[in-house]
Design a protein around this motif. Structure first.
Motif, PDB file in Angstrom:
ATOM      1  N   TYR A  84       0.811  -1.219   0.000  1.00 52.58           N
ATOM      2  CA  TYR A  84       0.000   0.000   0.000  1.00 52.58           C
ATOM      3  C   TYR A  84       0.843   1.268   0.000  1.00 52.58           C
ATOM      4  O   TYR A  84       0.421   2.292  -0.520  1.00 52.58           O
TER       5      TYR A  84
ATOM      6  N   SER B 273      -2.260   4.618  -7.197  1.00 53.29           N
ATOM      7  CA  SER B 273      -3.681   4.793  -6.905  1.00 53.29           C
ATOM      8  C   SER B 273      -4.106   6.245  -7.136  1.00 53.29           C
ATOM      9  O   SER B 273      -5.170   6.506  -7.706  1.00 53.29           O
TER      10      SER B 273
ATOM     11  N   SER C 236      -8.091   6.300  -8.299  1.00 54.31           N
ATOM     12  CA  SER C 236      -8.860   5.187  -7.753  1.00 54.31           C
ATOM     13  C   SER C 236      -8.897   5.198  -6.229  1.00 54.31           C
ATOM     14  O   SER C 236      -9.220   4.194  -5.612  1.00 54.31           O
ATOM     15  N   HIS C 237      -8.549   6.317  -5.637  1.00 56.66           N
ATOM     16  CA  HIS C 237      -8.613   6.435  -4.182  1.00 56.66           C
ATOM     17  C   HIS C 237     -10.043   6.757  -3.752  1.00 56.66           C
ATOM     18  O   HIS C 237     -10.886   7.118  -4.564  1.00 56.66           O
TER      19      HIS C 237
END
Length: 170
Positions: free
Chosen positions: A63, A70, A75-76
């Motif tokens: 992560y 991300s 895409s968060h």
């Protein structure tokens, strides 16, 4: 937009795209470690001392290094109550203001990460678990992930400024 900014945006986006796609594979490595640990414990009555901690390190790398990708892919998680109804220019303006706050947050994280990594390297810091692995590698990954996120935020900031001005940077 100035050519140097366009070049920066393209370079950072390409780099973070490659890192993000490579880091995606860590989820399968983590699943393999967890499966191996589970089978080792249940079939052979031999639990792994290192299995859970390696999985935690892999997930942290997943992560932290995937955060920039991300952000780049948009895409968060976002509160879409009003955002989707706004014009593209208004969304870009709100994103610019959000990025300014994110720069402060990521700057503080980077400062803390560099300090923590320096400490881990200087004093050979290890985990307090039975296995006791060195913490410097995961702290280096943590700091690198924050740096990549900061670079991607600057790229996104430039793209949002361009959108406000009616220009698209690809």
């Amino acid at each position: 937009m100035p050519k140097v900014i366009v070049c920066y945006v393209r370079w950072v986006d390409a780099f973070n795209r490659k890192v993000g796609r490579l880091v995606m594979l860590l989820i399968f490595v983590m699943m393999g470690v967890l499966l191996y640990g589970s089978l080792s414990r249940s079939l052979f009555n031999s639990p792994l001392v290192w299995g859970i901690e390696v999985s935690q390190f892999l997930m942290a790398a997943y992560y932290l290094l995937g955060g920039a990708y991300s952000l780049q892919m948009d895409s968060h998680v976002r509160m879409d109550l009003f955002y989707t109804r706004w014009s593209d220019r208004t969304r870009a303006l709100v994103d610019v203001m959000t990025m300014l706050l994110l720069f402060v947050f990521l700057g503080a994280l980077l400062f803390g990460g560099i300090s923590s990594t320096g400490y881990a390297l200087r004093y050979d810091e290890t985990s307090y678990t039975t296995w006791g692995p060195p913490l410097a590698p995961i702290k280096i990954i943590m700091t690198t992930g924050v740096l990549l996120m900061l670079l991607q935020c600057l790229s996104t900031f430039f793209k949002d400024i361009a959108r406000i001005r009616g220009v698209v940077i690809e």
